[in-house]
Design a protein around this motif. Sequence first.
Motif, mmCIF file in Angstrom:
data_model
loop_
_atom_site.group_PDB
_atom_site.id
_atom_site.type_symbol
_atom_site.label_atom_id
_atom_site.label_comp_id
_atom_site.label_asym_id
_atom_site.label_seq_id
_atom_site.Cartn_x
_atom_site.Cartn_y
_atom_site.Cartn_z
ATOM 1 N N LEU A 190 0.836 -1.214 0.000
ATOM 2 C CA LEU A 190 0.000 0.000 0.000
ATOM 3 C C LEU A 190 0.865 1.256 0.000
ATOM 4 O O LEU A 190 0.576 2.231 -0.704
ATOM 5 N N VAL A 191 1.922 1.243 0.791
ATOM 6 C CA VAL A 191 2.815 2.399 0.850
ATOM 7 C C VAL A 191 3.568 2.564 -0.472
ATOM 8 O O VAL A 191 3.702 3.677 -0.993
ATOM 9 N N LYS A 192 4.008 1.455 -1.050
ATOM 10 C CA LYS A 192 4.765 1.515 -2.312
ATOM 11 C C LYS A 192 3.930 2.045 -3.467
ATOM 12 O O LYS A 192 4.458 2.697 -4.366
ATOM 13 N N ILE A 193 2.617 1.785 -3.457
ATOM 14 C CA ILE A 193 1.770 2.243 -4.568
ATOM 15 C C ILE A 193 1.097 3.586 -4.273
ATOM 16 O O ILE A 193 0.218 4.012 -5.015
ATOM 17 N N GLY A 194 1.523 4.237 -3.182
ATOM 18 C CA GLY A 194 1.116 5.631 -2.992
ATOM 19 C C GLY A 194 0.003 5.917 -2.015
ATOM 20 O O GLY A 194 -0.676 6.946 -2.134
ATOM 21 N N ALA A 195 -0.199 5.053 -1.030
ATOM 22 C CA ALA A 195 -1.312 5.275 -0.094
ATOM 23 C C ALA A 195 -1.055 6.413 0.889
ATOM 24 O O ALA A 195 -1.999 7.049 1.367
#
Length: 275
Positions: free
Chosen positions: A179-184
């Motif tokens: 989630l963090v890697k895809i921009g959350a």
Amino acid sequence: MALGDYKQSKTRIIDEGALRSLLELARFPDQEIQRCAGLAINCLVLGTEQEPKTAVMNGEGIPPLLLLLQHKDSECIHHAIYCLGSLSESDEVKANLVEMKSIELIIPQIHTGSIEIKRAAGYFFAKLAESSEFHDRIASAGGLEGVISLASLADTECQDYSTFALAFLASNREYQVKLVKIGAVRPLVSIMATNSEPKHYAGLALLKLADNFENHITIAEEGGIEALLRLGRNRVTDEELQYKAALTVGQLASNAVNMLPKQKKFGAGIGYASQ
């Protein structure tokens, strides 16, 4: 449509077999009739009563709704997704919807649909995300990216549903790093800077993402520490959330500093060379 607003009328409509007629009309090759049928089915399944929802499932009503979802008319699509969202309030029907590939059909509408369609899709995913058993299916179909895109919109209702969904998805350790890697983080931090209602769920989602050590640098870089500080100071926030925010800020700051690349110390070498 008007009769569908009353509990007794809903039961009568189902018992008299009118629901089947509505479901058949949803397949009828006339756009106006399909719109009206979709709206009438919505009136039946809207609300806390479980009987209409299971009646739609047992009456093979899900396939006509999924066909309506693939219509070229945005109003038909909106009626279909809105109806699926209401149906997903039933755990039994929800599982059936997932098996019939409703997730895969709704995700494209998040990116191309009208704001009303996006809102309806947001509610659908908010209800699905409550159950961790569906997280893998949501992720494999591209739903994580879809939910994040809804959180990035300047629409309070979309933000409300998507942050609610992200709070549950971020509780799943398997997807915290992804989630963090895809921009959350960025949309969550932006929402937390406002006074809008989604701020609470955005804070919960960010706190859950911060549970994973691997996310600390990105959260710090995206302004997450400042966002959590504001959350901790907010008097509206309950005490437990304030305490969790304060504790997380300390961990984030400490770990982020420790994980930064170490700079070479040139002072001692220069002094020695000049002697």
